[in-house]
Structures are given as structure tokens and as C-alpha cells.
Design a protein around this motif. Structure first.
Motif, PDB file in Angstrom:
ATOM      1  N   VAL A  46       0.961  -1.529   0.124  1.00 35.40           N
ATOM      2  CA  VAL A  46      -0.595  -0.397   0.472  1.00 35.40           C
ATOM      3  C   VAL A  46       0.768   1.301   0.450  1.00 35.40           C
ATOM      4  O   VAL A  46       0.057   2.413   0.667  1.00 35.40           O
ATOM      5  CB  VAL A  46      -1.062   0.079   0.819  1.00 35.40           C
ATOM      6  N   LEU A  47       3.136   1.297  -0.099  1.00 38.81           N
ATOM      7  CA  LEU A  47       2.845   2.031  -0.923  1.00 38.81           C
ATOM      8  C   LEU A  47       3.408   3.001   0.602  1.00 38.81           C
ATOM      9  O   LEU A  47       4.343   3.886   0.802  1.00 38.81           O
ATOM     10  CB  LEU A  47       2.583   3.277  -1.216  1.00 38.81           C
ATOM     11  N   ILE A  48       3.283   2.445   1.906  1.00 35.97           N
ATOM     12  CA  ILE A  48       3.414   3.433   3.706  1.00 35.97           C
ATOM     13  C   ILE A  48       4.648   2.374   3.807  1.00 35.97           C
ATOM     14  O   ILE A  48       5.476   3.061   3.950  1.00 35.97           O
ATOM     15  CB  ILE A  48       2.055   3.263   4.532  1.00 35.97           C
ATOM     16  N   GLY A  49       4.957   1.650   3.714  1.00 35.45           N
ATOM     17  CA  GLY A  49       5.689   0.376   3.207  1.00 35.45           C
ATOM     18  C   GLY A  49       7.212   1.184   3.127  1.00 35.45           C
ATOM     19  O   GLY A  49       8.128   1.273   3.352  1.00 35.45           O
ATOM     20  N   ILE A  50       6.859   1.564   1.935  1.00 34.06           N
ATOM     21  CA  ILE A  50       8.057   2.685   1.017  1.00 34.06           C
ATOM     22  C   ILE A  50       8.445   3.842   1.640  1.00 34.06           C
ATOM     23  O   ILE A  50       9.744   4.112   1.675  1.00 34.06           O
ATOM     24  CB  ILE A  50       8.061   2.937  -0.391  1.00 34.06           C
ATOM     25  N   VAL A  51       7.813   4.782   2.288  1.00 32.96           N
ATOM     26  CA  VAL A  51       7.560   5.401   2.913  1.00 32.96           C
ATOM     27  C   VAL A  51       8.582   5.676   4.168  1.00 32.96           C
ATOM     28  O   VAL A  51       9.370   5.787   4.113  1.00 32.96           O
ATOM     29  CB  VAL A  51       6.820   6.202   2.632  1.00 32.96           C
ATOM     30  N   ILE A  52       8.099   4.662   5.385  1.00 36.06           N
ATOM     31  CA  ILE A  52       8.780   4.295   5.920  1.00 36.06           C
ATOM     32  C   ILE A  52      10.304   3.593   6.146  1.00 36.06           C
ATOM     33  O   ILE A  52      10.433   4.331   6.685  1.00 36.06           O
ATOM     34  CB  ILE A  52       8.020   3.672   7.134  1.00 36.06           C
ATOM     35  N   ILE A  53      10.540   2.396   4.942  1.00 36.19           N
ATOM     36  CA  ILE A  53      11.917   2.691   4.815  1.00 36.19           C
ATOM     37  C   ILE A  53      12.890   3.220   4.373  1.00 36.19           C
ATOM     38  O   ILE A  53      13.571   3.839   5.013  1.00 36.19           O
ATOM     39  CB  ILE A  53      11.845   0.656   3.764  1.00 36.19           C
ATOM     40  N   ALA A  54      12.397   4.171   3.485  1.00 36.77           N
ATOM     41  CA  ALA A  54      13.071   5.769   2.816  1.00 36.77           C
ATOM     42  C   ALA A  54      13.299   6.419   4.204  1.00 36.77           C
ATOM     43  O   ALA A  54      14.412   7.051   4.255  1.00 36.77           O
ATOM     44  CB  ALA A  54      12.410   6.010   1.639  1.00 36.77           C
ATOM     45  N   GLY A  55      12.733   6.106   4.974  1.00 43.45           N
ATOM     46  CA  GLY A  55      12.448   8.148   5.654  1.00 43.45           C
ATOM     47  C   GLY A  55      13.940   6.922   6.944  1.00 43.45           C
ATOM     48  O   GLY A  55      14.229   8.290   6.832  1.00 43.45           O
ATOM     49  N   GLU A  56      13.382   5.618   7.840  1.00 42.90           N
ATOM     50  CA  GLU A  56      14.590   5.743   8.015  1.00 42.90           C
ATOM     51  C   GLU A  56      15.721   5.316   7.366  1.00 42.90           C
ATOM     52  O   GLU A  56      16.491   5.731   8.137  1.00 42.90           O
ATOM     53  CB  GLU A  56      13.652   4.538   8.706  1.00 42.90           C
ATOM     54  N   TYR A  57      15.700   5.095   6.447  1.00 40.69           N
ATOM     55  CA  TYR A  57      17.251   4.865   6.067  1.00 40.69           C
ATOM     56  C   TYR A  57      17.983   6.691   5.553  1.00 40.69           C
ATOM     57  O   TYR A  57      18.894   6.342   5.969  1.00 40.69           O
ATOM     58  CB  TYR A  57      17.370   4.453   4.485  1.00 40.69           C
ATOM     59  N   LEU A  58      16.775   7.326   4.915  1.00 41.95           N
ATOM     60  CA  LEU A  58      17.565   8.606   4.951  1.00 41.95           C
ATOM     61  C   LEU A  58      18.322   9.504   6.534  1.00 41.95           C
ATOM     62  O   LEU A  58      19.364   9.420   6.754  1.00 41.95           O
ATOM     63  CB  LEU A  58      16.443   9.590   4.859  1.00 41.95           C
ATOM     64  N   ARG A  59      17.094   8.895   7.314  1.00 45.77           N
ATOM     65  CA  ARG A  59      17.609   9.883   9.261  1.00 45.77           C
ATOM     66  C   ARG A  59      18.624   9.006   9.485  1.00 45.77           C
ATOM     67  O   ARG A  59      19.599   9.494   9.744  1.00 45.77           O
ATOM     68  CB  ARG A  59      16.248   9.051   9.870  1.00 45.77           C
ATOM     69  N   VAL A  60      18.905   7.499   8.974  1.00 47.71           N
ATOM     70  CA  VAL A  60      20.316   7.318   9.838  1.00 47.71           C
ATOM     71  C   VAL A  60      21.542   7.589   8.652  1.00 47.71           C
ATOM     72  O   VAL A  60      22.831   8.005   9.425  1.00 47.71           O
ATOM     73  CB  VAL A  60      20.144   4.989   9.697  1.00 47.71           C
ATOM     74  N   THR A  61      20.993   7.160   7.478  1.00 48.24           N
ATOM     75  CA  THR A  61      22.595   7.742   7.038  1.00 48.24           C
ATOM     76  C   THR A  61      22.999   8.724   6.541  1.00 48.24           C
ATOM     77  O   THR A  61      24.078   9.569   6.690  1.00 48.24           O
ATOM     78  CB  THR A  61      22.137   6.819   5.575  1.00 48.24           C
ATOM     79  N   ASN A  62      21.977  10.173   7.165  1.00 46.53           N
ATOM     80  CA  ASN A  62      21.690  11.177   7.234  1.00 46.53           C
ATOM     81  C   ASN A  62      22.154  11.767   8.851  1.00 46.53           C
ATOM     82  O   ASN A  62      22.387  13.220   9.215  1.00 46.53           O
ATOM     83  CB  ASN A  62      20.623  12.518   7.121  1.00 46.53           C
ATOM     84  N   THR A  63      22.476  10.621  10.128  1.00 43.94           N
ATOM     85  CA  THR A  63      22.577  11.525  11.063  1.00 43.94           C
ATOM     86  C   THR A  63      24.680  10.592  11.479  1.00 43.94           C
ATOM     87  O   THR A  63      25.167   9.872  11.091  1.00 43.94           O
ATOM     88  CB  THR A  63      22.697  10.319  12.198  1.00 43.94           C
ATOM     89  N   HIS A  64      25.055  12.223  11.621  1.00 45.03           N
ATOM     90  CA  HIS A  64      26.626  11.416  12.382  1.00 45.03           C
ATOM     91  C   HIS A  64      27.316  12.309  13.543  1.00 45.03           C
ATOM     92  O   HIS A  64      26.269  13.230  13.871  1.00 45.03           O
ATOM     93  CB  HIS A  64      27.771  12.099  10.743  1.00 45.03           C
ATOM     94  N   TYR A  65      27.688  11.232  14.204  1.00 43.60           N
ATOM     95  CA  TYR A  65      28.507  11.912  15.558  1.00 43.60           C
ATOM     96  C   TYR A  65      29.857  11.984  15.376  1.00 43.60           C
ATOM     97  O   TYR A  65      30.800  10.473  14.477  1.00 43.60           O
ATOM     98  CB  TYR A  65      28.740  10.576  16.524  1.00 43.60           C
TER      99      TYR A  65
END
Length: 198
Positions: A46-65
């Protein structure tokens, strides 16, 4: 994501002082994406899953310590950018925690509290080997708290106080030597001082 996985382009947001060097840099462990895939793949119909996966992937890859010789940095944000910096001298407490899953996979959260702050001011979430990261930060904070240029004036003040105390002691000793004996054998440095009773 370990130190070696970071591309210098990932740290283009970081502006360091002239004598500041990077000690450690990382981001959230990529295995934290597993729950997003577990939830997102069935919902991708239902396309919601793609948004969840993409959002989490972008959050993780754009976080730096980043941990440097002078401060701690955390950068978050996908479209916008939020960078938080805490100097070592302001760090009051460093702790780490691991969930059951994080303990199994070897990642956890390092939390930093500052003097005068309310609670946790900065957290490195889902970092690999959080105990080692906590230890590294603690070493830098402890090293920064001793022998820094901020403490050199304190040493100078103590030396000046010691010099003044020696001068006072010498003056007191000289006044004792200069005291003259009177007819009863008592020594007085001034006629106004009362004679000591025996």
C-alpha cells in the motif's frame, strides 16, 4: 558504520578550529534499519511501507557523530541540517545503555550531560561498541580537565601566594629578632605592647 566507513564528504558540515583534530567519527549502526524493513516490506503493497523504509534509511544515513580533541558534535537532518556541539569542558556525565537487541548486535546509546544542563544534552544513538565510545570520550574529557591552558593561571596564582607567604614569614622572623629585652627579661617589639605575665 565505523570510522573507516565515513567518507570525508560525509563530514563537509564540520568546521573545526585550527588545532582541533577528529578522534572518532561514526553514525547509527545500519542494523538498526532491520525493524523498518520488517514493518515496511509487508506494508509496501500500500506504498506506506516504502515511505517508512526510505524515511528511516535517510534518517540513519544523514546522522553523524564526531568526537574531536575539543568537543562532541552531532549532526542530524535530511532536508534541513541541525548540528549540536558540546565542548569537553562542559561535560559533566557520560553514560551508555544497550537494549537486549543492541546488546546482541553490539550497539547502544551514549548519553552526555553537561554542567548546569537539565538531563541529557547530547546522545549518540545506536553507535557500535558504546562502551568503547564512552571510554574514549571520558579519556578526552579527563585529559582536557588537567594541564590545560585554563589551569596555568591557577598555578601562577599559587606561586605568587607562596612567595607572599614566605615574605610574610621572613618579616615576622625579622621582627622577632629585632625585639629588645627589657629589665625583666621579656622581649617586646614596641613599648605599647603589654608585658607577658609569667
Amino acid at each position: 558504520m565505523s570510522d573507516a566507513d565515513l567518507d570525508p564528504a560525509d563530514l563537509e558540515w564540520l568546521s573545526l578550529e585550527d588545532d582541533e583534530e577528529i578522534v572518532w567519527a561514526s553514525g547509527p549502526d545500519r542494523r538498526t534499519l532491520v525493524p523498518a524493513f520488517v514493518v515496511g516490506i509487508p506494508l509496501s503493497i500500500v506504498l506506506i511501507g516504502i515511505v517508512i523504509i526510505a524515511g528511516e534509511y535517510l534518517r540513519v544515513t544523514n546522522t553523524h557523530y564526531v568526537v574531536t580533541t575539543q568537543a562532541l558534535y552531532k549532526k542530524t537532518g535530511v532536508v534541513s541540517r541541525d548540528v549540536k556541539r558540546i565542548e569537553h569542558g562542559k561535560v559533566q556525565d557520560i553514560s551508555y545503555s544497550q537494549s537486549a537487541v543492541g546488546n546482541y548486535f553490539g550497539y547502544g546509546t551514549v548519553e552526555v550531560s553537561t554542567a548546569g544542563g537539565s538531563g541529557v544534552e547530547l546522545s549518540f544513538k545506536s553507535v557500535p561498541d558504546p562502551r568503547a565510545v564512552q571510554g574514549r570520550i571520558s579519556d578526552l574529557v579527563d585529559r582536557g580537565g588537567r594541564g590545560t591552558s585554563e589551569e596555568e593561571p591557577v598555578d601562577d596564582v599559587l606561586a605568587e601566594i607562596l612567595t607572599e607567604l614566605r615574605a610574610i614569614r621572613e618579616a615576622v622572623e625579622e621582627s622577632d629578632v629585632d625585639a629588645t629585652p627589657d629589665r625583666t627579661g621579656d622581649t617586646r617589639s614596641s613599648p605599647d605592647e603589654p608585658r607577658s605575665s609569667r
